[in-house]
Design a protein around this motif. Sequence first.
Motif, PDB file in Angstrom:
ATOM      1  N   ILE A  38       0.869  -1.184   0.000  1.00 44.45           N
ATOM      2  CA  ILE A  38       0.000   0.000   0.000  1.00 44.45           C
ATOM      3  C   ILE A  38       0.901   1.229   0.000  1.00 44.45           C
ATOM      4  CG2 ILE A  38      -1.783   1.295   1.249  1.00 44.45           C
ATOM      5  CD1 ILE A  38      -2.618  -1.448   2.487  1.00 44.45           C
ATOM      6  N   VAL A  39       0.639   2.141  -0.947  1.00 45.11           N
ATOM      7  CA  VAL A  39       1.425   3.366  -1.064  1.00 45.11           C
ATOM      8  C   VAL A  39       0.517   4.582  -0.948  1.00 45.11           C
ATOM      9  CG1 VAL A  39       3.184   2.269  -2.522  1.00 45.11           C
ATOM     10  CG2 VAL A  39       1.263   3.472  -3.604  1.00 45.11           C
ATOM     11  N   ASP A  40       1.125   5.722  -0.642  1.00 41.07           N
ATOM     12  CA  ASP A  40       0.359   6.965  -0.612  1.00 41.07           C
ATOM     13  C   ASP A  40       0.258   7.534  -2.023  1.00 41.07           C
ATOM     14  OD1 ASP A  40       2.729   8.378  -1.164  1.00 41.07           O
ATOM     15  OD2 ASP A  40       2.926   9.143   0.877  1.00 41.07           O
ATOM     16  N   GLY A  41      -0.353   8.702  -2.139  1.00 44.20           N
ATOM     17  CA  GLY A  41      -0.577   9.306  -3.443  1.00 44.20           C
ATOM     18  C   GLY A  41       0.681   9.655  -4.203  1.00 44.20           C
ATOM     19  N   SER A  42       1.810   9.728  -3.518  1.00 40.75           N
ATOM     20  CA  SER A  42       3.069  10.020  -4.208  1.00 40.75           C
ATOM     21  C   SER A  42       3.905   8.754  -4.410  1.00 40.75           C
ATOM     22  CB  SER A  42       3.874  11.063  -3.426  1.00 40.75           C
ATOM     23  OG  SER A  42       4.257  10.539  -2.170  1.00 40.75           O
ATOM     24  N   GLY A  43       3.310   7.607  -4.098  1.00 40.62           N
ATOM     25  CA  GLY A  43       4.006   6.346  -4.322  1.00 40.62           C
ATOM     26  C   GLY A  43       4.881   5.874  -3.181  1.00 40.62           C
ATOM     27  N   GLU A  44       4.861   6.603  -2.066  1.00 43.00           N
ATOM     28  CA  GLU A  44       5.683   6.201  -0.918  1.00 43.00           C
ATOM     29  C   GLU A  44       4.975   5.125  -0.105  1.00 43.00           C
ATOM     30  OE1 GLU A  44       8.854   7.057  -0.182  1.00 43.00           O
ATOM     31  OE2 GLU A  44       8.793   8.049  -2.121  1.00 43.00           O
TER      32      GLU A  44
END
Length: 141
Positions: A38-44
């Motif tokens: 699972i990543v955040d909106g910036s791919g982190e």
Amino acid sequence: MMDHTDQTTVLTHAGVMAMLAAAIAEAEATGQPQCIVIVDGSGELLGEVRMTGAKYLSRKSARSKARTAASIGAPTTAIPDAVRAPIGAATGGEMTALPGGLPIKVGGVLLRGIGVGSGSGDQDVAVGLAALRAIRAATEF
């Protein structure tokens, strides 16, 4: 006076853990260990697990699936056939059209992405959908 702020919906660590638990339960029910990212909106990275017995290289594809879904705001399979190979090559494998990447949207706003890998495409998608159902009240599919 203009308002230059927006409301932000946050996927908390508790939400990430609920998603991972639901995904693991689905994978166990099908008998296919999975890599779930699972990543955040910036791919982190927000959370991940490689279940016992999951293919270790699938961790990389699950990450690419999650980042792709977060980037395009759609399932990874939405990438048109004509650009699938070129986009993968252009991004060094960071983007993929393999099934198993799903966006996480809340209130119409793209916030995150989830990627699942190590099973068949259908199994990967089913595990991702189980994770989304864990936060269904706020998530659009």
